[in-house]
Design a protein around this motif. Structure first.
Motif, mmCIF file in Angstrom:
data_model
loop_
_atom_site.group_PDB
_atom_site.id
_atom_site.type_symbol
_atom_site.label_atom_id
_atom_site.label_comp_id
_atom_site.label_asym_id
_atom_site.label_seq_id
_atom_site.Cartn_x
_atom_site.Cartn_y
_atom_site.Cartn_z
ATOM 1 N N THR A 75 0.823 -1.201 0.000
ATOM 2 C CA THR A 75 0.000 0.000 0.000
ATOM 3 C C THR A 75 0.858 1.251 0.000
ATOM 4 O O THR A 75 1.860 1.330 0.720
ATOM 5 N N VAL A 76 0.448 2.216 -0.805
ATOM 6 C CA VAL A 76 1.064 3.550 -0.826
ATOM 7 C C VAL A 76 -0.011 4.551 -0.445
ATOM 8 O O VAL A 76 -1.026 4.678 -1.145
ATOM 9 N N PRO A 77 0.159 5.266 0.674
ATOM 10 C CA PRO A 77 -0.852 6.246 1.083
ATOM 11 C C PRO A 77 -0.803 7.500 0.220
ATOM 12 O O PRO A 77 0.268 7.923 -0.222
ATOM 13 N N LEU A 78 -1.979 8.072 -0.010
ATOM 14 C CA LEU A 78 -2.096 9.298 -0.781
ATOM 15 C C LEU A 78 -2.778 10.366 0.068
ATOM 16 O O LEU A 78 -3.239 10.099 1.184
ATOM 17 N N ALA A 79 -2.866 11.559 -0.471
ATOM 18 C CA ALA A 79 -3.501 12.666 0.241
ATOM 19 C C ALA A 79 -4.982 12.377 0.461
ATOM 20 O O ALA A 79 -5.607 11.604 -0.269
ATOM 21 N N ALA A 80 -5.533 13.023 1.498
ATOM 22 C CA ALA A 80 -6.963 12.958 1.811
ATOM 23 C C ALA A 80 -7.437 11.532 2.069
ATOM 24 O O ALA A 80 -8.578 11.179 1.772
ATOM 25 N N THR A 124 -9.216 12.989 -9.400
ATOM 26 C CA THR A 124 -9.117 13.920 -8.274
ATOM 27 C C THR A 124 -8.199 13.369 -7.182
ATOM 28 O O THR A 124 -7.361 14.102 -6.628
ATOM 29 N N ALA A 125 -8.313 12.084 -6.891
ATOM 30 C CA ALA A 125 -7.492 11.475 -5.853
ATOM 31 C C ALA A 125 -6.018 11.455 -6.228
ATOM 32 O O ALA A 125 -5.156 11.557 -5.361
ATOM 33 N N LEU A 126 -5.736 11.311 -7.524
ATOM 34 C CA LEU A 126 -4.347 11.167 -7.979
ATOM 35 C C LEU A 126 -3.731 12.482 -8.439
ATOM 36 O O LEU A 126 -2.540 12.509 -8.774
ATOM 37 N N ALA A 127 -4.489 13.537 -8.440
ATOM 38 C CA ALA A 127 -4.012 14.808 -9.005
ATOM 39 C C ALA A 127 -2.714 15.273 -8.362
ATOM 40 O O ALA A 127 -2.588 15.268 -7.138
#
Length: 240
Positions: free
Chosen positions: A75-80, A236-239
């Motif tokens: 797993t790689v965490p992303l923003a939000a 939006t999640a990957l922006a």
């Protein structure tokens, strides 16, 4: 705040299979990376640079990895509170690596790319890949940006990579593998970009990032493309 356990799921909504097991120790094995990047090295020259003298060791390591009953999941965490999951699907006759995006508020994870004999992708542009790798967010399977970059690399497809892409990739290869010429290998991997190949990314009619890859879930012209609302939440999640 995201709980650590949430980043290492035993089940991913909307995605069948498993059991998923968190095995970050695999990322410490140089031969793991050689096997993981196999599909990216789709020319004879790239394969020679990737495996070097470690071909037999890589083949044996991969055999033991794919014979497991459990599905190693990273797993790689992303923003939000979004997160990217990289799942080793160890089905005997349908083995492959799946790249999924999820958020706890979603009813299902979104499949971005599949690295197998029936490949789908690309799932990530270069800016999206670099943003995920270098977010410096804690948690996940590794906090090393080099490891995060290589972990997500097979989902990449981007015709327009910047000049610093090859040196950035070479630094990750030098740090995590024992390849003799990481600079040359990095350039070759970015030139071919695996089975889906490079794609052109644009802003679609609905205002979010899409590509023209014929096998991409993020290409609106593909009959297997995500619906516009789900494609929008992915973008939006990957922006960057």
């Amino acid at each position: 705040m995201t709980k650590s356990a949430d980043l290492h799921p035993t089940r991913i909504p909307g995605y069948d299979g498993g059991p998923h097991t968190h095995q970050p120790q695999l990322l410490d094995e140089p031969v793991f990376w050689l096997g993981h990047l196999t599909s990216c090295a789709d020319s004879e020259g790239a394969a020679e640079l990737l495996y070097g003298a470690d071909y037999d060791a890589t083949e044996e390591f991969g055999r033991r990895l794919w014979e497991r009953a459990e599905w190693p999941t990273f797993t790689v965490p992303l923003a939000a509170d979004h997160r990217l999951h990289v799942v080793y699907r160890t089905f005997k006759d349908e083995a492959g690596v799946d790249y999924l995006l999820h958020h706890p508020g979603w009813d299902r994870a979104e499949l971005l790319a599949q690295d197998d004999g029936h490949f789908m992708g690309p799932g990530l542009s270069w800016p999206e890949l670099v943003t995920a790798a270098h977010s410096a967010l804690p948690g996940g399977s590794t906090e090393d940006p080099h490891a995060r970059l290589l972990l997500l690399l097979p989902a990449l497809g981007d015709e327009d990579v910047p000049d610093d892409a090859a040196p950035r990739l070479a630094a990750a290869l030098e740090q995590l593998t024992a390849v003799e010429d990481p600079e040359a290998l990095g350039e070759m991997l970015l030139e071919s970009q695996g089975a889906p190949g490079p794609a052109t990314w644009t802003t679609g009619v609905h205002g979010f990032a899409v590509n023209d890859g014929p096998h991409s879930y993020r290409n609106p012209a593909n009959r297997l493309a995500l619906p516009p609302d789900r494609m929008a939440r992915v973008a939006t999640a990957l922006a960057p």
